[in-house]
Design a protein around this motif. Structure first.
Motif, PDB file in Angstrom:
ATOM      1  N   TYR A   1      -1.660  11.323   3.414  1.00 37.28           N
ATOM      2  CA  TYR A   1      -2.610  11.867   4.371  1.00 37.28           C
ATOM      3  C   TYR A   1      -3.459  12.926   3.675  1.00 37.28           C
ATOM      4  O   TYR A   1      -2.983  13.649   2.800  1.00 37.28           O
TER       5      TYR A   1
ATOM      6  N   GLY B   1       0.120   5.780  -0.117  1.00 38.59           N
ATOM      7  CA  GLY B   1      -0.895   6.819  -0.121  1.00 38.59           C
ATOM      8  C   GLY B   1      -0.412   8.037   0.634  1.00 38.59           C
ATOM      9  O   GLY B   1       0.715   8.069   1.119  1.00 38.59           O
TER      10      GLY B   1
ATOM     11  N   PHE C   1      -6.694   8.811   5.113  1.00 39.66           N
ATOM     12  CA  PHE C   1      -5.990   8.529   3.870  1.00 39.66           C
ATOM     13  C   PHE C   1      -6.904   8.204   2.697  1.00 39.66           C
ATOM     14  O   PHE C   1      -6.431   7.927   1.615  1.00 39.66           O
ATOM     15  N   GLY C   2      -8.171   8.184   2.906  1.00 36.36           N
ATOM     16  CA  GLY C   2      -9.069   7.604   1.922  1.00 36.36           C
ATOM     17  C   GLY C   2      -9.320   8.396   0.662  1.00 36.36           C
ATOM     18  O   GLY C   2      -9.233   9.620   0.634  1.00 36.36           O
TER      19      GLY C   2
ATOM     20  N   GLN D   1     -13.307  10.118   2.238  1.00 36.51           N
ATOM     21  CA  GLN D   1     -12.692  10.492   3.502  1.00 36.51           C
ATOM     22  C   GLN D   1     -13.656  10.599   4.678  1.00 36.51           C
ATOM     23  O   GLN D   1     -13.415  11.360   5.599  1.00 36.51           O
TER      24      GLN D   1
ATOM     25  N   THR E   1      -1.373  -1.648  -4.234  1.00 34.96           N
ATOM     26  CA  THR E   1      -2.686  -1.204  -3.786  1.00 34.96           C
ATOM     27  C   THR E   1      -2.529   0.204  -3.239  1.00 34.96           C
ATOM     28  O   THR E   1      -1.469   0.560  -2.721  1.00 34.96           O
ATOM     29  N   TYR E   2      -3.566   0.996  -3.374  1.00 32.37           N
ATOM     30  CA  TYR E   2      -3.570   2.341  -2.817  1.00 32.37           C
ATOM     31  C   TYR E   2      -4.246   2.299  -1.453  1.00 32.37           C
ATOM     32  O   TYR E   2      -5.280   1.655  -1.278  1.00 32.37           O
ATOM     33  N   HIS E   3      -3.672   2.989  -0.502  1.00 33.92           N
ATOM     34  CA  HIS E   3      -4.240   3.069   0.854  1.00 33.92           C
ATOM     35  C   HIS E   3      -4.890   4.424   1.016  1.00 33.92           C
ATOM     36  O   HIS E   3      -4.224   5.440   0.965  1.00 33.92           O
ATOM     37  N   ALA E   4      -6.088   4.510   1.219  1.00 32.09           N
ATOM     38  CA  ALA E   4      -7.126   3.490   1.350  1.00 32.09           C
ATOM     39  C   ALA E   4      -8.342   3.956   0.558  1.00 32.09           C
ATOM     40  O   ALA E   4      -8.456   5.124   0.203  1.00 32.09           O
ATOM     41  N   TYR E   5      -9.245   3.053   0.346  1.00 33.24           N
ATOM     42  CA  TYR E   5     -10.453   3.393  -0.400  1.00 33.24           C
ATOM     43  C   TYR E   5     -11.386   4.276   0.425  1.00 33.24           C
ATOM     44  O   TYR E   5     -11.878   5.292  -0.049  1.00 33.24           O
TER      45      TYR E   5
ATOM     46  N   GLU F   1     -11.530   5.831   4.222  1.00 27.74           N
ATOM     47  CA  GLU F   1     -10.953   6.071   5.542  1.00 27.74           C
ATOM     48  C   GLU F   1     -10.783   7.576   5.721  1.00 27.74           C
ATOM     49  O   GLU F   1     -10.432   8.278   4.784  1.00 27.74           O
TER      50      GLU F   1
ATOM     51  N   GLU G   1       0.833  -1.191   0.000  1.00 27.74           N
ATOM     52  CA  GLU G   1       0.000   0.000   0.000  1.00 27.74           C
ATOM     53  C   GLU G   1       0.873   1.248   0.000  1.00 27.74           C
ATOM     54  O   GLU G   1       1.968   1.265   0.526  1.00 27.74           O
TER      55      GLU G   1
END
Length: 88
Positions: free
Chosen positions: A24, A22, A62-63, A66, A53-57, A59, A20
């Motif tokens: 903030y 990504g 980090f989403g 968001q 993978t990208y962190h995160a979908y 969250e 992962e």
């Protein structure tokens, strides 16, 4: 930073997976360059044929979406990041 892992892959003939990466959420505000950084990472990952993978979908911190307390919706979307992934 990626070079040492690329070298390991070549030396040992093994696949690599970037579990992962990504940024903030604040990195995408006030011209801080978040989209440029993600774009650069995606280009490097493509160039070196790395799976990721990208962190995160979904969250808060980090989403791509968001707001981690409800189902993803347009109001909590990082629209610039979504557009970048669509383009890539």
């Amino acid at each position: 930073e990626l070079e040492k892992f690329i070298e390991f892959r070549e030396t040992h003939n093994v696949p690599l997976f970037l579990g992962e990466f990504g940024l903030y959420r604040d990195c995408f505000t006030e011209g801080r360059g978040g989209l440029n950084w993600v774009r650069d990472m995606l280009e490097l990952l493509d160039e070196y044929d790395l799976n990721f993978t990208y962190h995160a979908y979904h969250e808060y911190s980090f989403g791509i979406y968001q707001d981690g307390n409800v189902l993803p919706n347009k109001a909590s979307a990082n629209t610039g990041l979504i557009q970048l992934f669509r383009e890539r």
